[in-house]
Write an enzyme that holds these catalytic residues in place. Sequence first.
Site, mmCIF file in Angstrom:
data_model
loop_
_atom_site.group_PDB
_atom_site.id
_atom_site.type_symbol
_atom_site.label_atom_id
_atom_site.label_comp_id
_atom_site.label_asym_id
_atom_site.label_seq_id
_atom_site.Cartn_x
_atom_site.Cartn_y
_atom_site.Cartn_z
ATOM 1 C CE LYS A 1 -11.748 2.565 -2.466
ATOM 2 N NZ LYS A 1 -10.534 3.781 -2.512
ATOM 3 C CG ASN A 2 -8.489 1.591 -0.245
ATOM 4 O OD1 ASN A 2 -8.907 1.840 -1.257
ATOM 5 N ND2 ASN A 2 -8.736 2.063 0.935
ATOM 6 N NE ARG B 1 -3.902 10.555 -2.867
ATOM 7 C CZ ARG B 1 -2.718 10.777 -2.728
ATOM 8 N NH1 ARG B 1 -2.388 11.935 -3.686
ATOM 9 N NH2 ARG B 1 -1.738 9.986 -2.208
ATOM 10 C CB CYS C 1 -8.753 14.184 -3.599
ATOM 11 S SG CYS C 1 -8.262 13.544 -2.053
ATOM 12 N NE ARG D 1 -5.288 11.198 -0.329
ATOM 13 C CZ ARG D 1 -6.075 10.437 -0.993
ATOM 14 N NH1 ARG D 1 -7.350 10.598 -1.066
ATOM 15 N NH2 ARG D 1 -5.656 8.954 -0.399
ATOM 16 N N PRO D 2 -0.108 15.076 -0.968
ATOM 17 C CG PRO D 2 1.589 15.721 0.667
ATOM 18 C CD PRO D 2 0.118 15.516 0.390
ATOM 19 C CB VAL D 3 3.222 11.473 -4.236
ATOM 20 C CG1 VAL D 3 1.872 11.129 -4.448
ATOM 21 C CG2 VAL D 3 3.921 12.361 -5.241
ATOM 22 C CG ASP D 4 6.024 14.415 0.789
ATOM 23 O OD1 ASP D 4 4.937 14.198 0.689
ATOM 24 O OD2 ASP D 4 6.744 14.604 2.018
ATOM 25 C CG LEU D 5 6.054 10.550 3.044
ATOM 26 C CD1 LEU D 5 5.209 9.892 4.046
ATOM 27 C CD2 LEU D 5 7.502 11.239 3.478
ATOM 28 C CG ASP E 1 -10.426 4.826 4.321
ATOM 29 O OD1 ASP E 1 -9.783 3.923 3.822
ATOM 30 O OD2 ASP E 1 -10.077 6.057 4.414
ATOM 31 C CB ILE F 1 -5.306 10.154 8.706
ATOM 32 C CG1 ILE F 1 -5.330 8.822 9.727
ATOM 33 C CG2 ILE F 1 -4.530 9.482 7.226
ATOM 34 C CD1 ILE F 1 -3.809 8.344 10.102
ATOM 35 N NE ARG G 1 -12.867 7.371 -6.670
ATOM 36 C CZ ARG G 1 -11.852 8.099 -6.319
ATOM 37 N NH1 ARG G 1 -11.923 9.505 -6.175
ATOM 38 N NH2 ARG G 1 -10.702 7.511 -6.135
#
Length: 423
Positions: free
Chosen positions: A22-23, A94, A118, A123-127, A309, A331, A401
């Site tokens: 999936k990932n 995400r 979530c 779970r920011p996206v700053d990076l 995971d 994590i 999912r």
Amino acid sequence: MDSILVTGNGPLNGDIPIAGAKNACLTLMPATLLSEDPLTLTNAPRLSDIKTMTALLQSLGAEVSSLNAGNVLAMSSHGLTTQRAEYDIVRKMRASILVLGPLLARFGYAEVSLPGGCAIGARPVDLHLKAMEAMGAEMDLRDGYVHAKAPAGGLKGGIVEFPFASVGATENALMAATLAKGTTEIRNAAREPEIVDLADCLRKMGAQIEGDGTSTITIQGVDRLGGATHRVVTDRIELGTYMLAPAFCGGEVTCLGGKISLLEAFCEKLDAAGISVEETDKGLKVARKNGRVQAVDVTTEPFPGFPTDLQAQMMALLCTAEGTSVLEEKIFENRFMHAPELVRMGAQIDVQGGTATVHGVERLKGAPVMATDLRASVSLILAGLAAEGETRVSRVYHLDRGYEHVEEKLSALGAKIERISGE
Ligand code: EPZ
């Protein structure tokens, strides 16, 4: 909403197929936006997250075939109509943020809704944004969207330095850098097999990439990328999940196509817990060495460390281990929501911040429990396989999912499991 009914039912035996990752698929699909030529993925998993990414790409004007019987995704972004990824799709998943790098690199402009958090964390996206800025982009956050703009001549090669090895940010930076002018170096890059799989696919499209799978990836930008056909790598998280089935229940199971190299840290922990893993030409053959599972300590880390995971699934197994286990989740800030559900089944778990202490009990007792996120849901099903009596797991849309046909795959091993629709 569907629920799944599991009844503890003795040893499991047989072969279990493992789907494409999936990932990996969720980053390979946006890669189609980098080229006007077709990109075809084989061994794509049949999951709701893949349907969500399909809807997102189609909302941009890309053509994406529906997964046919051959698990093939034929995609083309020749006729894109917009570079705006709308909130109503992005908020569902995400990984939608992974269209940012490709759109910016190919079109010089992108508007992507912020994904929102979530259940397992903010779970920011700053990076992701910092990586684009390192390639010369201007990032303007307003009305819940990222408005990204490349310099007039397009993205420029640069140095992307991550404070920690973010998987998604590495994927976004890697895809964007393939079309940036000059050389990009990604430092402290994530090393997951899904990153290597993405790099393999991008190289087939004409990208010049070295160092994927290590902490430093170097990309020489090219003017354009072509099409390709690529087979999605085996899903190491589904693999690890099903390897635990015989660990919970006894018996012997072979996970088809599995390789120890995808999960070395996980396999080392299984060995310490008294579970044997043998790599055969069919896949990974797993069985308990003798009697009861032994307690082990687990700390989640970026690859090649123990995968976050698989933390929930491992915690569920250790609930009936001999002794006390300590699990540290490094994590995500809130990834122990399966613990209170396991306690409902009789587990003894003490959670303090990012550390969970599990005191093994003889056997869990079936109970009605609730799935809270993707990996928590499957950990409850595994626990139910070995528990006394019936376990009913509700809200299994989380499960769908990331796991294809769970009940069919486990029933084939002898599990008593069925889906109750519409509860
Ligand atoms: C990917 O998420 C996976 N998802 C996750 O799998 C997996 O748990 C995670 O990597 C870690 O291995 C997909 O690949 C689609 P990260 P991602 O960026 O990319 C923080 C599953 O169950 N962070 O490595 O979002 C973040 O909040 C899912 O299949 C920032 O602070 O993971 C988290 O605490 C769950 N800023 C940590 O880093 C950023 O810009 C790791 O995140 C990005 C991330």
